[in-house]
Design a protein around this motif. Structure first.
Motif, PDB file in Angstrom:
ATOM      1  N   THR A   1    -121.697 -76.746 -30.767  1.00 52.03           N
ATOM      2  CA  THR A   1    -120.470 -77.197 -31.416  1.00 52.03           C
ATOM      3  C   THR A   1    -119.325 -76.412 -30.806  1.00 52.03           C
ATOM      4  O   THR A   1    -119.390 -75.182 -30.717  1.00 52.03           O
ATOM      5  CB  THR A   1    -120.494 -76.960 -32.932  1.00 52.03           C
ATOM      6  N   GLY A   2    -118.279 -77.118 -30.348  1.00 53.13           N
ATOM      7  CA  GLY A   2    -117.163 -76.446 -29.704  1.00 53.13           C
ATOM      8  C   GLY A   2    -115.834 -76.823 -30.330  1.00 53.13           C
ATOM      9  O   GLY A   2    -115.652 -77.950 -30.796  1.00 53.13           O
ATOM     10  N   ILE A   3    -114.929 -75.873 -30.337  1.00 52.13           N
ATOM     11  CA  ILE A   3    -113.560 -76.094 -30.804  1.00 52.13           C
ATOM     12  C   ILE A   3    -112.645 -75.834 -29.619  1.00 52.13           C
ATOM     13  O   ILE A   3    -112.561 -74.711 -29.119  1.00 52.13           O
ATOM     14  CB  ILE A   3    -113.192 -75.151 -31.966  1.00 52.13           C
TER      15      ILE A   3
ATOM     16  N   ARG B   1    -110.703 -86.078 -31.510  1.00 55.24           N
ATOM     17  CA  ARG B   1    -109.395 -85.430 -31.516  1.00 55.24           C
ATOM     18  C   ARG B   1    -109.122 -84.848 -32.899  1.00 55.24           C
ATOM     19  O   ARG B   1    -109.698 -85.298 -33.902  1.00 55.24           O
ATOM     20  CB  ARG B   1    -108.300 -86.424 -31.128  1.00 55.24           C
ATOM     21  N   SER B   2    -108.249 -83.869 -32.937  1.00 53.92           N
ATOM     22  CA  SER B   2    -107.951 -83.206 -34.202  1.00 53.92           C
ATOM     23  C   SER B   2    -106.498 -83.431 -34.588  1.00 53.92           C
ATOM     24  O   SER B   2    -105.612 -83.528 -33.732  1.00 53.92           O
ATOM     25  CB  SER B   2    -108.221 -81.701 -34.077  1.00 53.92           C
ATOM     26  N   ASP B   3    -106.252 -83.497 -35.904  1.00 51.84           N
ATOM     27  CA  ASP B   3    -104.888 -83.599 -36.418  1.00 51.84           C
ATOM     28  C   ASP B   3    -104.230 -82.230 -36.539  1.00 51.84           C
ATOM     29  O   ASP B   3    -103.025 -82.137 -36.783  1.00 51.84           O
ATOM     30  CB  ASP B   3    -104.886 -84.265 -37.798  1.00 51.84           C
TER      31      ASP B   3
ATOM     32  N   ALA C   1    -109.363 -80.677 -29.733  1.00 55.10           N
ATOM     33  CA  ALA C   1    -110.532 -81.517 -29.938  1.00 55.10           C
ATOM     34  C   ALA C   1    -111.692 -80.680 -30.461  1.00 55.10           C
ATOM     35  O   ALA C   1    -111.729 -79.457 -30.288  1.00 55.10           O
ATOM     36  CB  ALA C   1    -110.938 -82.209 -28.641  1.00 55.10           C
ATOM     37  N   VAL C   2    -112.620 -81.360 -31.102  1.00 56.63           N
ATOM     38  CA  VAL C   2    -113.876 -80.758 -31.559  1.00 56.63           C
ATOM     39  C   VAL C   2    -114.993 -81.558 -30.907  1.00 56.63           C
ATOM     40  O   VAL C   2    -114.944 -82.790 -30.882  1.00 56.63           O
ATOM     41  CB  VAL C   2    -113.995 -80.796 -33.089  1.00 56.63           C
ATOM     42  N   TRP C   3    -115.979 -80.874 -30.365  1.00 58.01           N
ATOM     43  CA  TRP C   3    -117.040 -81.572 -29.654  1.00 58.01           C
ATOM     44  C   TRP C   3    -118.409 -81.029 -30.030  1.00 58.01           C
ATOM     45  O   TRP C   3    -118.548 -79.898 -30.484  1.00 58.01           O
ATOM     46  CB  TRP C   3    -116.838 -81.481 -28.138  1.00 58.01           C
ATOM     47  N   THR C   4    -119.394 -81.868 -29.853  1.00 61.77           N
ATOM     48  CA  THR C   4    -120.785 -81.449 -29.978  1.00 61.77           C
ATOM     49  C   THR C   4    -121.516 -81.904 -28.724  1.00 61.77           C
ATOM     50  O   THR C   4    -121.101 -82.856 -28.051  1.00 61.77           O
ATOM     51  CB  THR C   4    -121.469 -82.059 -31.216  1.00 61.77           C
ATOM     52  N   CYS C   5    -122.585 -81.195 -28.419  1.00 61.43           N
ATOM     53  CA  CYS C   5    -123.348 -81.524 -27.226  1.00 61.43           C
ATOM     54  C   CYS C   5    -124.784 -81.075 -27.423  1.00 61.43           C
ATOM     55  O   CYS C   5    -125.037 -80.041 -28.055  1.00 61.43           O
ATOM     56  CB  CYS C   5    -122.737 -80.834 -26.005  1.00 61.43           C
TER      57      CYS C   5
ATOM     58  N   ARG D   1    -119.719 -90.817 -26.355  1.00 60.32           N
ATOM     59  CA  ARG D   1    -119.097 -91.286 -27.588  1.00 60.32           C
ATOM     60  C   ARG D   1    -117.923 -90.395 -27.964  1.00 60.32           C
ATOM     61  O   ARG D   1    -118.014 -89.178 -27.986  1.00 60.32           O
ATOM     62  CB  ARG D   1    -120.121 -91.294 -28.715  1.00 60.32           C
ATOM     63  N   SER D   2    -116.789 -91.004 -28.261  1.00 62.76           N
ATOM     64  CA  SER D   2    -115.597 -90.277 -28.672  1.00 62.76           C
ATOM     65  C   SER D   2    -115.063 -90.900 -29.949  1.00 62.76           C
ATOM     66  O   SER D   2    -114.987 -92.121 -30.081  1.00 62.76           O
ATOM     67  CB  SER D   2    -114.516 -90.320 -27.586  1.00 62.76           C
ATOM     68  N   THR D   3    -114.706 -90.060 -30.921  1.00 64.00           N
ATOM     69  CA  THR D   3    -114.187 -90.544 -32.191  1.00 64.00           C
ATOM     70  C   THR D   3    -112.852 -89.907 -32.470  1.00 64.00           C
ATOM     71  O   THR D   3    -112.478 -88.903 -31.900  1.00 64.00           O
ATOM     72  CB  THR D   3    -115.160 -90.221 -33.332  1.00 64.00           C
ATOM     73  N   SER D   4    -112.108 -90.495 -33.386  1.00 64.35           N
ATOM     74  CA  SER D   4    -110.787 -89.966 -33.739  1.00 64.35           C
ATOM     75  C   SER D   4    -110.841 -89.273 -35.080  1.00 64.35           C
ATOM     76  O   SER D   4    -111.855 -89.304 -35.761  1.00 64.35           O
ATOM     77  CB  SER D   4    -109.776 -91.098 -33.786  1.00 64.35           C
TER      78      SER D   4
END
Length: 236
Positions: free
Chosen positions: A71-73, A9-11, A17-21, A233-236
């Motif tokens: 990488t996705g935004i 998640r993004s502030d 959110a920002v993700w990678t795959c 995996r999900s991070t903050s």
């Protein structure tokens, strides 16, 4: 093997959110309905690509470049690109030309291609340049506020900013939340009660329309690759 997601998640008020795959030995996936626009960057076989993704109103099957890293935004609901009206992106997207491993071209300007840790810095630059815009009314409506304009004006501005009606946004977001709860092991009856579905058949229809999975498939992790980080995996 398949799709390996990591999300955070993004502030930033402009970014959800920002993700990678990474894709391994998979050439197709189940796409999932979503309400946000986004920017996506990927590399495959030594070449670099970039694109703009739009909201999706239904599930389907989408091709996946095998052996690619992404990488996705995922932009906040109502955030849009000045050069591309969001309604034109619904159930589609566009590729960005002249992309290299280091830079991409958007709205007539060349920008540095971000990694997952640089996403918000890129967004700040896009906002300052006026390339990213948003209607603050959308955020107010989603927070439950009642703007001092007519309901017709609210709906018109909401659709212009998001490409979707408020009802569609609620239904899609609810189905995605249901999928996450079911994948985490929540019983279907509990999800029905928690998310105010009428009954389990109503939940099943929503999952079929927006997620492309049954409750059982989500619970068991079956059905193949899916464009949703259900058990990743999900991070903050």
């Amino acid at each position: 093997m398949g799709l390996r997601f990591e999300t955070r998640r993004s502030d930033s008020p402009w970014v959800d959110a920002v993700w990678t795959c990474a894709s391994e030995q998979v050439t197709a996936m189940t796409s999932v309905a979503g309400v946000r626009c986004g920017l996506v960057f990927w590399q495959q076989a030594g070449r670099a690509y970039a694109g703009i993704t739009g909201p999706e109103t239904r599930t389907g099957t989408a091709p996946v470049p095998e052996g690619a890293s992404f990488t996705g935004i995922e932009l906040a609901v109502g955030t849009s690109l000045r050069a591309v009206p969001t309604p034109a992106l619904v159930d589609g997207g566009i590729g960005l030309p002249d992309t290299t491993r280091r830079t991409f071209r958007l709205d007539g300007t060349r920008w540095e291609t971000p990694g997952p840790d640089d996403a918000e810095a890129l967004v700040v630059r896009l906002v300052r340049a006026g390339t990213l815009v948003r209607d603050p009314l959308v955020a107010d409506v989603l927070r439950g506020h009642h703007p001092a304009v007519s309901q017709r004006s609210v709906e018109r501005r909401f659709r212009a900013a998001t490409g979707l009606t408020r009802g569609a946004v609620r239904q899609i977001e609810r189905a995605r939340t249901a999928a996450e709860l079911l994948a985490a092991g929540d019983p279907a009856a509990d999800v029905v009660a928690k998310l105010d579905y009428f009954d389990e058949p109503h939940l099943a229809r929503a999952l079929r329309c927006y997620v492309g999975r049954t409750a059982g498939q989500l619970r068991e992790g079956e059905g193949g690759a899916i464009a949703l980080a259900l058990d990743q995996r999900s991070t903050s």
